[in-house]
Design a protein around this motif. Structure first.
Motif, PDB file in Angstrom:
ATOM      1  N   ASN A 131       0.304  -1.027  -0.287  1.00 12.99           N
ATOM      2  CA  ASN A 131      -0.148  -0.743  -0.242  1.00 12.99           C
ATOM      3  C   ASN A 131       0.463   1.140  -0.168  1.00 12.99           C
ATOM      4  O   ASN A 131       2.002   1.403   0.876  1.00 12.99           O
ATOM      5  CB  ASN A 131      -1.205  -0.233   1.385  1.00 12.99           C
ATOM      6  CG  ASN A 131      -1.592   1.551   1.273  1.00 12.99           C
ATOM      7  OD1 ASN A 131      -1.891   2.407   0.728  1.00 12.99           O
ATOM      8  ND2 ASN A 131      -2.086   1.205   2.701  1.00 12.99           N
ATOM      9  N   LYS A 142      -1.542  -4.603   9.250  1.00 14.28           N
ATOM     10  CA  LYS A 142      -2.679  -4.290  10.294  1.00 14.28           C
ATOM     11  C   LYS A 142      -2.151  -2.418   9.940  1.00 14.28           C
ATOM     12  O   LYS A 142      -1.354  -1.520   9.402  1.00 14.28           O
ATOM     13  CB  LYS A 142      -1.860  -3.829  11.614  1.00 14.28           C
ATOM     14  CG  LYS A 142      -2.888  -2.708  12.505  1.00 14.28           C
ATOM     15  CD  LYS A 142      -2.673  -3.015  14.082  1.00 14.28           C
ATOM     16  CE  LYS A 142      -3.761  -2.471  15.134  1.00 14.28           C
ATOM     17  NZ  LYS A 142      -4.096  -2.220  15.579  1.00 14.28           N
ATOM     18  N   ASN A 143      -3.773  -1.966   9.581  1.00 12.50           N
ATOM     19  CA  ASN A 143      -4.294   0.071   9.421  1.00 12.50           C
ATOM     20  C   ASN A 143      -3.312  -0.008   7.987  1.00 12.50           C
ATOM     21  O   ASN A 143      -3.534   0.748   7.271  1.00 12.50           O
ATOM     22  CB  ASN A 143      -3.726   0.777  10.077  1.00 12.50           C
ATOM     23  CG  ASN A 143      -4.346   1.857  10.284  1.00 12.50           C
ATOM     24  OD1 ASN A 143      -5.413   1.567  10.149  1.00 12.50           O
ATOM     25  ND2 ASN A 143      -3.740   2.804  10.312  1.00 12.50           N
ATOM     26  N   GLN A 144      -3.742  -1.353   6.801  1.00 11.01           N
ATOM     27  CA  GLN A 144      -3.024  -0.662   5.247  1.00 11.01           C
ATOM     28  C   GLN A 144      -3.983  -0.948   4.903  1.00 11.01           C
ATOM     29  O   GLN A 144      -4.836  -0.043   3.975  1.00 11.01           O
ATOM     30  CB  GLN A 144      -2.241  -1.697   5.107  1.00 11.01           C
ATOM     31  CG  GLN A 144      -0.911  -1.196   5.878  1.00 11.01           C
ATOM     32  CD  GLN A 144      -0.647  -0.140   5.385  1.00 11.01           C
ATOM     33  OE1 GLN A 144       0.112   0.664   4.239  1.00 11.01           O
ATOM     34  NE2 GLN A 144       0.219   0.909   6.509  1.00 11.01           N
ATOM     35  N   CYS A 145      -4.560  -2.258   3.971  1.00  8.41           N
ATOM     36  CA  CYS A 145      -5.685  -2.066   3.089  1.00  8.41           C
ATOM     37  C   CYS A 145      -6.761  -3.663   3.496  1.00  8.41           C
ATOM     38  O   CYS A 145      -6.243  -4.129   4.578  1.00  8.41           O
ATOM     39  CB  CYS A 145      -5.917  -2.732   2.100  1.00  8.41           C
ATOM     40  SG  CYS A 145      -4.426  -1.509   0.702  1.00  8.41           S
ATOM     41  N   CYS A 163      -7.632   0.980   0.636  1.00  6.16           N
ATOM     42  CA  CYS A 163      -6.896   1.021   1.210  1.00  6.16           C
ATOM     43  C   CYS A 163      -6.458   2.406   1.855  1.00  6.16           C
ATOM     44  O   CYS A 163      -6.740   3.715   1.971  1.00  6.16           O
ATOM     45  CB  CYS A 163      -6.131   0.925   0.236  1.00  6.16           C
ATOM     46  SG  CYS A 163      -5.536  -0.863  -0.279  1.00  6.16           S
ATOM     47  N   ASN A 164      -5.910   2.442   3.474  1.00  6.59           N
ATOM     48  CA  ASN A 164      -5.605   3.453   3.972  1.00  6.59           C
ATOM     49  C   ASN A 164      -4.785   4.793   3.407  1.00  6.59           C
ATOM     50  O   ASN A 164      -3.988   4.520   2.732  1.00  6.59           O
ATOM     51  CB  ASN A 164      -4.686   2.932   5.553  1.00  6.59           C
ATOM     52  CG  ASN A 164      -4.965   4.425   6.339  1.00  6.59           C
ATOM     53  OD1 ASN A 164      -4.703   5.978   5.591  1.00  6.59           O
ATOM     54  ND2 ASN A 164      -3.918   3.887   7.318  1.00  6.59           N
ATOM     55  N   GLU A 170     -11.192   8.187   8.900  1.00  7.57           N
ATOM     56  CA  GLU A 170     -12.039   6.758   8.701  1.00  7.57           C
ATOM     57  C   GLU A 170     -11.777   5.301   7.650  1.00  7.57           C
ATOM     58  O   GLU A 170     -11.848   6.163   6.735  1.00  7.57           O
ATOM     59  CB  GLU A 170     -13.027   7.270  10.153  1.00  7.57           C
ATOM     60  CG  GLU A 170     -12.886   8.207  10.401  1.00  7.57           C
ATOM     61  CD  GLU A 170     -12.743   7.584  11.555  1.00  7.57           C
ATOM     62  OE1 GLU A 170     -13.360   6.288  11.979  1.00  7.57           O
ATOM     63  OE2 GLU A 170     -11.639   8.564  12.579  1.00  7.57           O
ATOM     64  N   GLN A 171     -11.701   4.520   8.535  1.00  9.04           N
ATOM     65  CA  GLN A 171     -11.531   3.615   7.767  1.00  9.04           C
ATOM     66  C   GLN A 171     -13.178   3.280   6.751  1.00  9.04           C
ATOM     67  O   GLN A 171     -12.556   2.564   5.165  1.00  9.04           O
ATOM     68  CB  GLN A 171     -11.558   1.983   7.651  1.00  9.04           C
ATOM     69  CG  GLN A 171     -11.141   0.718   7.409  1.00  9.04           C
ATOM     70  CD  GLN A 171     -11.760  -0.425   8.250  1.00  9.04           C
ATOM     71  OE1 GLN A 171     -10.973  -0.668   9.500  1.00  9.04           O
ATOM     72  NE2 GLN A 171     -11.953  -1.393   7.443  1.00  9.04           N
ATOM     73  N   TRP A 203     -11.793   5.330   3.740  1.00  6.31           N
ATOM     74  CA  TRP A 203     -10.700   4.962   3.026  1.00  6.31           C
ATOM     75  C   TRP A 203     -11.338   5.315   0.954  1.00  6.31           C
ATOM     76  O   TRP A 203     -12.029   4.385   1.266  1.00  6.31           O
ATOM     77  CB  TRP A 203     -10.058   4.026   3.193  1.00  6.31           C
ATOM     78  CG  TRP A 203      -9.463   3.962   4.195  1.00  6.31           C
ATOM     79  CD1 TRP A 203      -9.120   5.195   5.084  1.00  6.31           C
ATOM     80  CD2 TRP A 203      -8.455   3.041   5.270  1.00  6.31           C
ATOM     81  NE1 TRP A 203      -8.585   4.605   6.350  1.00  6.31           N
ATOM     82  CE2 TRP A 203      -8.298   3.422   6.701  1.00  6.31           C
ATOM     83  CE3 TRP A 203      -8.479   1.581   5.014  1.00  6.31           C
ATOM     84  CZ2 TRP A 203      -7.143   3.046   6.983  1.00  6.31           C
ATOM     85  CZ3 TRP A 203      -7.565   0.530   6.070  1.00  6.31           C
ATOM     86  CH2 TRP A 203      -7.004   1.321   7.008  1.00  6.31           C
TER      87      TRP A 203
END
Length: 151
Positions: A64, A83-86, A112-113, A119-120, A123
């Motif tokens: 990402n 974690k916290n990517q896609c 994807c972040n 916020e998710q 994205w």
């Protein structure tokens, strides 16, 4: 030592790198191509034409980069499913009614972040054609790494 035609063909293909590079769909059953999370599975033919099921961890092929999926030939990351990517990565048609053309079964899409702190739920959707980074290596899916970062 007796060499058969099959043995010679196998040796020749091994020496030249095996199956075609990139565009794995040429030697894999397109209807069997599935992406679930970070895993790509497909039924692919080996150099003798026998088909077998194979699975590839796409974290070794993609990363990402600010909300966009990119080739990662060195697997340096950040891995796109870390974690916290896609999230919600699949190759199925989106349920939004929006039809994606061209990529078909090889078109991966994920949320994807973008690295903005969003916020998710907001994205962006990132799209990536897996044909540009995946190859069939004698019946086994593999990341195509020799083209550098552009793949």
């Amino acid at each position: 030592m007796k060499l058969t035609l099959t043995t010679l063909l196998t040796l020749a293909l091994s020496a030249t790198g095996g199956m075609a590079e990139g565009e794995f769909t040429g030697t894999c059953d397109v209807t069997s191509i599935k992406v679930s999370g970070k895993y790509l599975t497909a039924k692919c033919k080996n150099i003798l034409g026998a088909e077998k099921c194979t699975t590839l961890d796409l974290n070794n092929c993609l990363k990402n980069s600010y909300g966009q999926l990119q080739a990662d030939p060195t697997a340096a990351g950040p891995h796109f499913t870390a974690k916290n990517q896609c999230v919600s990565c699949t190759n199925e048609q989106p349920k939004t009614g929006f039809v994606i053309g061209g990529g078909g079964a090889t078109l991966l899409h994920c949320l994807c972040n973008p690295g903005t702190g969003a916020e998710q739920a907001s994205w962006p959707t990132a799209y990536f054609d897996l044909n540009t980074v995946v190859e069939n290596n004698n019946g086994v899916l593999a990341c195509y790494k020799t083209k550098g970062t552009a793949c």
